[in-house]
Structures are given as C-alpha cells and as structure tokens.
Write a protein that holds these residues in place. Structure first.
Motif, PDB file in Angstrom:
ATOM      1  N   ASP A  17       0.837  -1.195   0.000  1.00  0.00           N
ATOM      2  CA  ASP A  17       0.000   0.000   0.000  1.00  0.00           C
ATOM      3  C   ASP A  17       0.880   1.257   0.000  1.00  0.00           C
ATOM      4  O   ASP A  17       1.749   1.403   0.868  1.00  0.00           O
ATOM      5  N   GLU A  18       0.650   2.166  -0.951  1.00  0.00           N
ATOM      6  CA  GLU A  18       1.489   3.355  -1.061  1.00  0.00           C
ATOM      7  C   GLU A  18       1.423   4.228   0.185  1.00  0.00           C
ATOM      8  O   GLU A  18       2.458   4.686   0.688  1.00  0.00           O
ATOM      9  N   ALA A  19       0.230   4.493   0.683  1.00  0.00           N
ATOM     10  CA  ALA A  19       0.098   5.359   1.859  1.00  0.00           C
ATOM     11  C   ALA A  19       0.831   4.769   3.065  1.00  0.00           C
ATOM     12  O   ALA A  19       1.512   5.486   3.801  1.00  0.00           O
ATOM     13  N   LYS A  20       0.716   3.469   3.261  1.00  0.00           N
ATOM     14  CA  LYS A  20       1.412   2.823   4.376  1.00  0.00           C
ATOM     15  C   LYS A  20       2.925   2.844   4.170  1.00  0.00           C
ATOM     16  O   LYS A  20       3.688   3.004   5.129  1.00  0.00           O
ATOM     17  N   ALA A  21       3.371   2.693   2.932  1.00  0.00           N
ATOM     18  CA  ALA A  21       4.796   2.760   2.638  1.00  0.00           C
ATOM     19  C   ALA A  21       5.331   4.153   2.946  1.00  0.00           C
ATOM     20  O   ALA A  21       6.398   4.302   3.557  1.00  0.00           O
ATOM     21  N   ARG A  22       4.607   5.178   2.546  1.00  0.00           N
ATOM     22  CA  ARG A  22       5.038   6.553   2.803  1.00  0.00           C
ATOM     23  C   ARG A  22       5.028   6.871   4.298  1.00  0.00           C
ATOM     24  O   ARG A  22       5.924   7.559   4.797  1.00  0.00           O
ATOM     25  N   THR A  23       4.028   6.354   5.011  1.00  0.00           N
ATOM     26  CA  THR A  23       3.975   6.552   6.463  1.00  0.00           C
ATOM     27  C   THR A  23       5.156   5.878   7.132  1.00  0.00           C
ATOM     28  O   THR A  23       5.808   6.470   8.004  1.00  0.00           O
ATOM     29  N   LEU A  24       5.448   4.642   6.746  1.00  0.00           N
ATOM     30  CA  LEU A  24       6.589   3.936   7.316  1.00  0.00           C
ATOM     31  C   LEU A  24       7.884   4.694   7.025  1.00  0.00           C
ATOM     32  O   LEU A  24       8.729   4.868   7.913  1.00  0.00           O
ATOM     33  N   ALA A  25       8.050   5.166   5.811  1.00  0.00           N
ATOM     34  CA  ALA A  25       9.255   5.917   5.445  1.00  0.00           C
ATOM     35  C   ALA A  25       9.400   7.156   6.327  1.00  0.00           C
ATOM     36  O   ALA A  25      10.478   7.420   6.878  1.00  0.00           O
ATOM     37  N   ALA A  26       8.324   7.899   6.490  1.00  0.00           N
ATOM     38  CA  ALA A  26       8.374   9.119   7.310  1.00  0.00           C
ATOM     39  C   ALA A  26       8.645   8.786   8.775  1.00  0.00           C
ATOM     40  O   ALA A  26       9.417   9.486   9.442  1.00  0.00           O
ATOM     41  N   LYS A  63      18.530   5.069   3.705  1.00  0.00           N
ATOM     42  CA  LYS A  63      19.964   5.315   3.816  1.00  0.00           C
ATOM     43  C   LYS A  63      20.284   5.464   5.295  1.00  0.00           C
ATOM     44  O   LYS A  63      19.731   6.346   5.969  1.00  0.00           O
ATOM     45  N   THR A  64      21.174   4.614   5.815  1.00  0.00           N
ATOM     46  CA  THR A  64      21.421   4.595   7.248  1.00  0.00           C
ATOM     47  C   THR A  64      22.835   4.141   7.579  1.00  0.00           C
ATOM     48  O   THR A  64      23.572   3.694   6.693  1.00  0.00           O
ATOM     49  N   ARG A  65      23.193   4.217   8.850  1.00  0.00           N
ATOM     50  CA  ARG A  65      24.467   3.697   9.338  1.00  0.00           C
ATOM     51  C   ARG A  65      24.307   2.215   9.643  1.00  0.00           C
ATOM     52  O   ARG A  65      23.253   1.769  10.112  1.00  0.00           O
ATOM     53  N   ALA A  66      25.364   1.449   9.443  1.00  0.00           N
ATOM     54  CA  ALA A  66      25.325   0.002   9.678  1.00  0.00           C
ATOM     55  C   ALA A  66      24.947  -0.328  11.116  1.00  0.00           C
ATOM     56  O   ALA A  66      24.226  -1.296  11.364  1.00  0.00           O
ATOM     57  N   GLU A  67      25.361   0.478  12.055  1.00  0.00           N
ATOM     58  CA  GLU A  67      25.053   0.188  13.461  1.00  0.00           C
ATOM     59  C   GLU A  67      23.569   0.339  13.787  1.00  0.00           C
ATOM     60  O   GLU A  67      23.119  -0.101  14.832  1.00  0.00           O
ATOM     61  N   LEU A  68      22.795   0.923  12.876  1.00  0.00           N
ATOM     62  CA  LEU A  68      21.354   1.059  13.081  1.00  0.00           C
ATOM     63  C   LEU A  68      20.556  -0.044  12.391  1.00  0.00           C
ATOM     64  O   LEU A  68      19.323  -0.032  12.422  1.00  0.00           O
ATOM     65  N   ALA A  69      21.235  -1.016  11.792  1.00  0.00           N
ATOM     66  CA  ALA A  69      20.536  -2.079  11.056  1.00  0.00           C
ATOM     67  C   ALA A  69      19.571  -2.855  11.947  1.00  0.00           C
ATOM     68  O   ALA A  69      18.420  -3.090  11.561  1.00  0.00           O
ATOM     69  N   ASP A  70      20.017  -3.266  13.121  1.00  0.00           N
ATOM     70  CA  ASP A  70      19.126  -4.040  14.000  1.00  0.00           C
ATOM     71  C   ASP A  70      17.944  -3.213  14.507  1.00  0.00           C
ATOM     72  O   ASP A  70      16.798  -3.673  14.429  1.00  0.00           O
ATOM     73  N   PRO A  71      18.167  -1.992  15.020  1.00  0.00           N
ATOM     74  CA  PRO A  71      17.007  -1.210  15.444  1.00  0.00           C
ATOM     75  C   PRO A  71      16.045  -0.880  14.298  1.00  0.00           C
ATOM     76  O   PRO A  71      14.830  -0.893  14.489  1.00  0.00           O
ATOM     77  N   LEU A  72      16.592  -0.627  13.105  1.00  0.00           N
ATOM     78  CA  LEU A  72      15.727  -0.338  11.959  1.00  0.00           C
ATOM     79  C   LEU A  72      14.933  -1.576  11.572  1.00  0.00           C
ATOM     80  O   LEU A  72      13.731  -1.488  11.301  1.00  0.00           O
ATOM     81  N   THR A  73      15.562  -2.732  11.577  1.00  0.00           N
ATOM     82  CA  THR A  73      14.850  -3.978  11.276  1.00  0.00           C
ATOM     83  C   THR A  73      13.712  -4.189  12.269  1.00  0.00           C
ATOM     84  O   THR A  73      12.583  -4.519  11.877  1.00  0.00           O
ATOM     85  N   GLY A  74      13.973  -4.005  13.549  1.00  0.00           N
ATOM     86  CA  GLY A  74      12.933  -4.145  14.575  1.00  0.00           C
ATOM     87  C   GLY A  74      11.802  -3.155  14.375  1.00  0.00           C
ATOM     88  O   GLY A  74      10.621  -3.510  14.505  1.00  0.00           O
ATOM     89  N   PHE A  75      12.139  -1.917  14.053  1.00  0.00           N
ATOM     90  CA  PHE A  75      11.146  -0.869  13.820  1.00  0.00           C
ATOM     91  C   PHE A  75      10.228  -1.258  12.666  1.00  0.00           C
ATOM     92  O   PHE A  75       9.003  -1.145  12.760  1.00  0.00           O
ATOM     93  N   ILE A  76      10.823  -1.730  11.575  1.00  0.00           N
ATOM     94  CA  ILE A  76      10.033  -2.151  10.416  1.00  0.00           C
ATOM     95  C   ILE A  76       9.148  -3.334  10.779  1.00  0.00           C
ATOM     96  O   ILE A  76       7.949  -3.347  10.487  1.00  0.00           O
ATOM     97  N   ASN A  77       9.714  -4.351  11.416  1.00  0.00           N
ATOM     98  CA  ASN A  77       8.945  -5.544  11.762  1.00  0.00           C
ATOM     99  C   ASN A  77       7.767  -5.233  12.687  1.00  0.00           C
ATOM    100  O   ASN A  77       6.696  -5.819  12.540  1.00  0.00           O
ATOM    101  N   GLU A  78       7.941  -4.314  13.618  1.00  0.00           N
ATOM    102  CA  GLU A  78       6.864  -3.947  14.550  1.00  0.00           C
ATOM    103  C   GLU A  78       5.705  -3.250  13.861  1.00  0.00           C
ATOM    104  O   GLU A  78       4.571  -3.340  14.318  1.00  0.00           O
ATOM    105  N   ARG A  79       5.973  -2.545  12.789  1.00  0.00           N
ATOM    106  CA  ARG A  79       4.955  -1.701  12.159  1.00  0.00           C
ATOM    107  C   ARG A  79       4.439  -2.239  10.826  1.00  0.00           C
ATOM    108  O   ARG A  79       3.586  -1.620  10.206  1.00  0.00           O
ATOM    109  N   HIS A  80       4.934  -3.366  10.394  1.00  0.00           N
ATOM    110  CA  HIS A  80       4.602  -3.871   9.058  1.00  0.00           C
ATOM    111  C   HIS A  80       3.406  -4.812   9.101  1.00  0.00           C
ATOM    112  O   HIS A  80       3.243  -5.565  10.047  1.00  0.00           O
TER     113      HIS A  80
END
Length: 110
Positions: A17-26, A63-80
């Motif tokens: 869903d585009e709206a959900k993708a844009r919300t997640l990105a923001a 675009k992110t720092r490698a040290e944020l990979a785990d927190p970003l993965t968790g953030f995505i998984n929680e909201r997807h």
C-alpha cells in the motif's frame, strides 16, 4: 569527490500500500533510523504459500548507518502488515563524500 565507505547501508523493505509505505518511510526518518527514504512502485514476483505470486508493491530504500541495522529492522517488523516483511541491507561501497557525511550526521542525532 567520492569516498570509499563501509559504515553505511541501504536497507530495503516493500509494502503493498502506497500510503502505508510513505507513512513507514516518514516514521523511520522521524525516528532518525535513516537519513532519508525513497518510495517507489515496483512489481514483485515471489514464492509464497506454495505458489508464485505476482504483485504490485511499493519499495522503500532507507539510507542509514550500519550500526542502526538491528534497530531499523525491529522498527520495520513492529509496524509492518506482512507476516514476513522483506528487510535486506546492501553496503554502500562508495559515494559522494558530502552526501555520505550527511547520512552519518542525520542519523547520529538519534
């Protein structure tokens, strides 16, 4: 000038869903887990639940720092909405020195 690099990543996920993708990105950028995100339409062909699927999706590249990979993965998984969301990372090997420094600076504000 370009610079070689090993501490930055492009992390990718998709959404149906585009709206959900844009919300997640923001939300990710607002949380400073990524300096920026691009959202664009793609067509995905994949194996799911015993058969080949063919679906329109929205890809998000962060675009992110490698040290944020785990927190970003968790953030995505929680909201997807997906049971198994795609979350993959590709190292940034080289790029514009000024741009890469900007990514570092914006994600360091977290």
């Amino acid at each position: 000038m370009t610079t070689n690099n090993s501490d930055l990543l492009v992390m990718t996920t998709t959404h149906e869903d585009e709206a959900k993708a844009r919300t997640l990105a923001a939300d990710v950028v607002r949380a400073r887990l990524a300096a920026c995100a691009q959202v664009y339409r793609i067509r995905s062909v994949y194996w799911w639940e015993g058969e080949v699927q063919d679906a329109a999706e929205w890809r998000i590249d962060f675009k992110t720092r490698a040290e944020l990979a785990d927190p970003l993965t968790g953030f995505i998984n929680e909201r997807h909405d997906y049971a198994t969301p795609e979350v993959v990372a590709v190292p940034v090997v080289t790029g514009s020195a000024a741009y890469l420094e900007w990514v570092r600076a914006e994600t360091a504000k977290r």
